[in-house]
Design an enzyme around this catalytic site. Sequence first.
Site, short mmCIF file in Angstrom:
data_model
loop_
_atom_site.label_atom_id
_atom_site.label_comp_id
_atom_site.label_asym_id
_atom_site.label_seq_id
_atom_site.Cartn_x
_atom_site.Cartn_y
_atom_site.Cartn_z
N LYS A 261 27.67 8.94 -12.22
CA LYS A 261 27.34 7.57 -11.80
C LYS A 261 26.08 7.10 -12.55
O LYS A 261 25.96 5.92 -12.86
CB LYS A 261 27.16 7.47 -10.29
CG LYS A 261 28.47 7.62 -9.49
CD LYS A 261 29.42 6.43 -9.66
CE LYS A 261 30.57 6.49 -8.67
NZ LYS A 261 31.52 5.36 -8.79
N GLY B 294 40.80 1.80 0.38
CA GLY B 294 39.34 1.77 0.45
C GLY B 294 38.74 0.45 -0.01
O GLY B 294 39.28 -0.63 0.22
N ILE B 295 37.59 0.56 -0.67
CA ILE B 295 36.85 -0.63 -1.10
C ILE B 295 37.67 -1.45 -2.11
O ILE B 295 37.69 -2.68 -2.07
CB ILE B 295 35.49 -0.21 -1.70
CG1 ILE B 295 34.63 0.44 -0.62
CG2 ILE B 295 34.77 -1.39 -2.32
CD1 ILE B 295 33.40 1.20 -1.14
N TYR C 202 28.86 13.93 -9.22
CA TYR C 202 28.91 12.53 -8.81
C TYR C 202 27.66 11.79 -9.31
O TYR C 202 27.74 10.75 -9.95
CB TYR C 202 29.02 12.46 -7.29
CG TYR C 202 29.31 11.08 -6.74
CD1 TYR C 202 30.60 10.55 -6.80
CD2 TYR C 202 28.31 10.32 -6.16
CE1 TYR C 202 30.87 9.28 -6.29
CE2 TYR C 202 28.58 9.05 -5.64
CZ TYR C 202 29.86 8.53 -5.71
OH TYR C 202 30.12 7.28 -5.19
N VAL D 184 30.05 3.39 3.06
CA VAL D 184 31.18 2.61 3.58
C VAL D 184 32.24 3.53 4.19
O VAL D 184 32.57 4.58 3.62
CB VAL D 184 31.81 1.78 2.43
CG1 VAL D 184 32.94 0.91 2.97
CG2 VAL D 184 30.75 0.91 1.75
P1 NAP Z 1 38.27 6.07 -1.80
O1 NAP Z 1 38.74 5.48 -0.52
O2 NAP Z 1 38.25 7.55 -1.97
O3 NAP Z 1 39.14 5.39 -2.98
C1 NAP Z 1 38.98 5.82 -4.30
C2 NAP Z 1 40.00 5.07 -5.13
O4 NAP Z 1 39.85 5.49 -6.51
C3 NAP Z 1 41.45 5.39 -4.73
O5 NAP Z 1 42.23 4.23 -4.85
C4 NAP Z 1 41.85 6.42 -5.78
O6 NAP Z 1 43.25 6.49 -6.02
C5 NAP Z 1 41.13 5.81 -6.98
N1 NAP Z 1 41.12 6.70 -8.14
C6 NAP Z 1 40.59 7.93 -8.27
N2 NAP Z 1 40.85 8.42 -9.50
C7 NAP Z 1 41.55 7.47 -10.16
C8 NAP Z 1 42.11 7.37 -11.45
N3 NAP Z 1 42.03 8.38 -12.34
N4 NAP Z 1 42.74 6.23 -11.82
C9 NAP Z 1 42.85 5.20 -10.93
N5 NAP Z 1 42.37 5.24 -9.68
C10 NAP Z 1 41.73 6.37 -9.30
O7 NAP Z 1 36.80 5.62 -2.13
P2 NAP Z 1 35.96 4.28 -1.84
O8 NAP Z 1 34.95 4.61 -0.83
O9 NAP Z 1 36.86 3.12 -1.64
O10 NAP Z 1 35.19 4.17 -3.23
C11 NAP Z 1 35.39 3.11 -4.16
C12 NAP Z 1 34.22 3.13 -5.13
O11 NAP Z 1 32.99 2.95 -4.41
C13 NAP Z 1 34.08 4.46 -5.87
O12 NAP Z 1 33.73 4.22 -7.22
C14 NAP Z 1 32.93 5.15 -5.14
O13 NAP Z 1 32.26 6.08 -5.96
C15 NAP Z 1 32.07 3.97 -4.77
N6 NAP Z 1 31.15 4.22 -3.64
C16 NAP Z 1 31.65 4.46 -2.40
C17 NAP Z 1 30.76 4.70 -1.35
C18 NAP Z 1 31.22 4.94 0.07
O14 NAP Z 1 30.38 5.20 0.95
N7 NAP Z 1 32.52 4.87 0.36
C19 NAP Z 1 29.37 4.72 -1.59
C20 NAP Z 1 28.90 4.47 -2.88
C21 NAP Z 1 29.82 4.22 -3.90
P3 NAP Z 1 44.19 7.60 -5.26
O15 NAP Z 1 44.55 7.01 -3.92
O16 NAP Z 1 45.36 7.74 -6.18
O17 NAP Z 1 43.38 8.86 -5.12
#
Ligand code: NAP
Length: 230
Positions: A157, A13-14, A153, A186
Amino acid sequence: MQRTALVTGGNRGIGLEVCRQLSMRGLRVILTARDAGLGEAAAKDLSTAGLDVRFAELDVASDVSAARCSAQLISAGIDVDVLVNNAGVYKPGTVLAAPGEAFEESWDVHVRGTLRTSRAFVPAMIDRGYGRVVNVSSGYGSFGEGLDGPAAYSVTKAALNALTLKLAQEVDGRRVKVNAVCPGWVRTRMGGEEAELSVQEGADSVVWLATLPSNGPHGGLFRKRRRVPW
Ligand code: NAP
C-alpha cells in the site's frame, strides 16, 4: 454529459458500494470482478434496481485479463472517465515470516494491478481532457502513520501511494486528477464485523474523489475527505 466509471473488485465490500453510490449519482458504472459469476450477479442486483451498471470481467493481477477488458470496452465504444482501483487483498505476517506468496499477490494486486489499469485507461483520459483516478489505499501504507499493518499489506500500500503520487505528477495540468484514499476501518470481509464504519461511510471519500470538480485536490492521500500524510 454522462460519465463512465470503472471500479475494480466491485463484486462486494467497499467496491460494490462505490458502484452503487456512483450510479445513484448518475454515472454509468462498469462493475468489474475477477469472478464472472459473482460480478454478474452483483451488477444485476444494481441494474434491476434501475441503476446504469454493467459487468466486465477483470482480474487486475493478470495482464491478459486487463488487456481483454480494455479491448472489450473499446469495441463497445465505452470510454472510461473515472477509474477506481479498489481491488485489495489483506495477507497477515511479518517481513521475515510471511510466505513469499503474500508479498507476490499483494504486489500484483495493489501495485501492478493499478499500473495495469492506469496504463489501460489513463492515456485516453488525457486525450479527452477529463479523468478521475482514485486508488483505494490504507493508512497502513502511510509512512506518516507508521506503516502500522501486516508487512505485505503495508509495504504494497505504501508502494501504491508512491505510484499515486508519481502518476499525479505525470498528468499534472492535463485535467486528470489522481488521488489515493484510506476508506477508514470498514465492516467488510476484509475489515471484519468489529470495524467502526459501514460500507456506505467507507465508500463516501472514494466517491467524493471520483467525482471531484475541476478545482478539487490532486496528488494527495485522503481519509474522511481530509488530507492525511503519505
Ligand atoms: P473485501 O470485502 O475483502 O473486497 C476485496 C475486493 O477485492 C473483492 O471484490 C475481491 O474479489 C477483490 N479482489 C482481490 N483480488 C483481486 C484481483 N486480482 N482482481 C480483481 N479483484 C480482486 O475488502 P474491502 O474492505 O471492500 O476493501 C476494498 C479496498 O479497501 C481494498 O483495497 C482494501 O485494501 C481497502 N481498505 C479496506 C479497509 C477496511 O477496513 N475494510 C481499510 C483500509 C483499506 P473476490 O471476491 O474475487 O475475492
